[in-house]
Write a protein that holds these residues in place. Structure first.
Motif, PDB file in Angstrom:
ATOM      1  N   ASP A 149      16.953 -28.293 -18.000  1.00  0.00           N
ATOM      2  CA  ASP A 149      17.740 -27.055 -17.968  1.00  0.00           C
ATOM      3  C   ASP A 149      18.472 -26.834 -16.643  1.00  0.00           C
ATOM      4  N   GLN A 204      25.473 -21.530 -14.984  1.00  0.00           N
ATOM      5  CA  GLN A 204      25.461 -20.102 -15.318  1.00  0.00           C
ATOM      6  C   GLN A 204      25.369 -19.243 -14.059  1.00  0.00           C
ATOM      7  N   GLU A 205      24.478 -19.622 -13.155  1.00  0.00           N
ATOM      8  CA  GLU A 205      24.330 -18.826 -11.937  1.00  0.00           C
ATOM      9  C   GLU A 205      25.578 -18.869 -11.069  1.00  0.00           C
ATOM     10  N   THR A 224      17.847 -18.677  -7.296  1.00  0.00           N
ATOM     11  CA  THR A 224      16.418 -18.920  -7.533  1.00  0.00           C
ATOM     12  C   THR A 224      16.146 -19.496  -8.920  1.00  0.00           C
ATOM     13  N   ARG A 225      16.894 -19.072  -9.925  1.00  0.00           N
ATOM     14  CA  ARG A 225      16.692 -19.645 -11.266  1.00  0.00           C
ATOM     15  C   ARG A 225      17.016 -21.133 -11.268  1.00  0.00           C
ATOM     16  N   SER A 226      18.068 -21.514 -10.588  1.00  0.00           N
ATOM     17  CA  SER A 226      18.441 -22.935 -10.501  1.00  0.00           C
ATOM     18  C   SER A 226      17.395 -23.716  -9.731  1.00  0.00           C
ATOM     19  N   GLY A 234      15.654 -20.289  -2.154  1.00  0.00           N
ATOM     20  CA  GLY A 234      16.763 -20.285  -3.106  1.00  0.00           C
ATOM     21  C   GLY A 234      18.072 -19.803  -2.493  1.00  0.00           C
ATOM     22  N   THR A 244      21.525 -24.101 -16.064  1.00  0.00           N
ATOM     23  CA  THR A 244      21.128 -22.928 -15.276  1.00  0.00           C
ATOM     24  C   THR A 244      21.999 -22.787 -14.039  1.00  0.00           C
ATOM     25  N   HIS A 299      14.209 -23.066  -9.489  1.00  0.00           N
ATOM     26  CA  HIS A 299      13.023 -23.232 -10.333  1.00  0.00           C
ATOM     27  C   HIS A 299      13.263 -24.220 -11.466  1.00  0.00           C
ATOM     28  N   ALA A 300      14.510 -24.366 -11.896  1.00  0.00           N
ATOM     29  CA  ALA A 300      14.834 -25.283 -12.995  1.00  0.00           C
ATOM     30  C   ALA A 300      15.061 -26.716 -12.514  1.00  0.00           C
TER      31      ALA A 300
END
Length: 113
Positions: A15, A22-23, A5-7, A105, A19, A9-10
């Protein structure tokens, strides 16, 4: 079920690549399916996973990602006290395709043969 989900959203920002890397690295070898990508060892190790983004494209309802994964493996021995063979780590590389659902995600990961 694995989610990035972070990826998601990025995506579209500067970023995104960092991101995503890292994920993915945080998922570890089991979630990434690295055991199936072994060429030199018999067990994939979970440290020092490196990610190289090879391509990203938008598809209806998902992001399609092509990534190169650098990791290490070990060749298991008998682990006997008098075994003269040291356990050495091997450098490994495989490529994965990732399908990231644009709504949730959720990611589907497949090894590129």
């Amino acid at each position: 079920m694995t989610h990035l989900t972070r990826s998601l959203h990025a995506f579209g920002t500067p970023d995104f690549e960092a991101t995503l890397k890292q994920e993915l690295a945080a998922l570890g070898p089991d979630a990434l399916g690295l055991q199936q990508g072994l060429t030199a060892g018999s067990v994939s190790l979970g440290r020092d996973i490196g990610i190289m983004l090879l391509g990203v494209r938008e598809e209806p309802g998902r992001l399609a990602v092509h990534a190169g994964i650098f990791f290490t493996s070990a060749l298991g021995g008998c682990a006997c006290a008098d075994d003269p063979t040291p356990e050495e780590e091997n450098n490994e590389y495989c490529e994965l395709t990732l399908g990231i659902d644009r709504r949730t995600g959720e990611v589907q990961i497949a090894l590129v043969q």
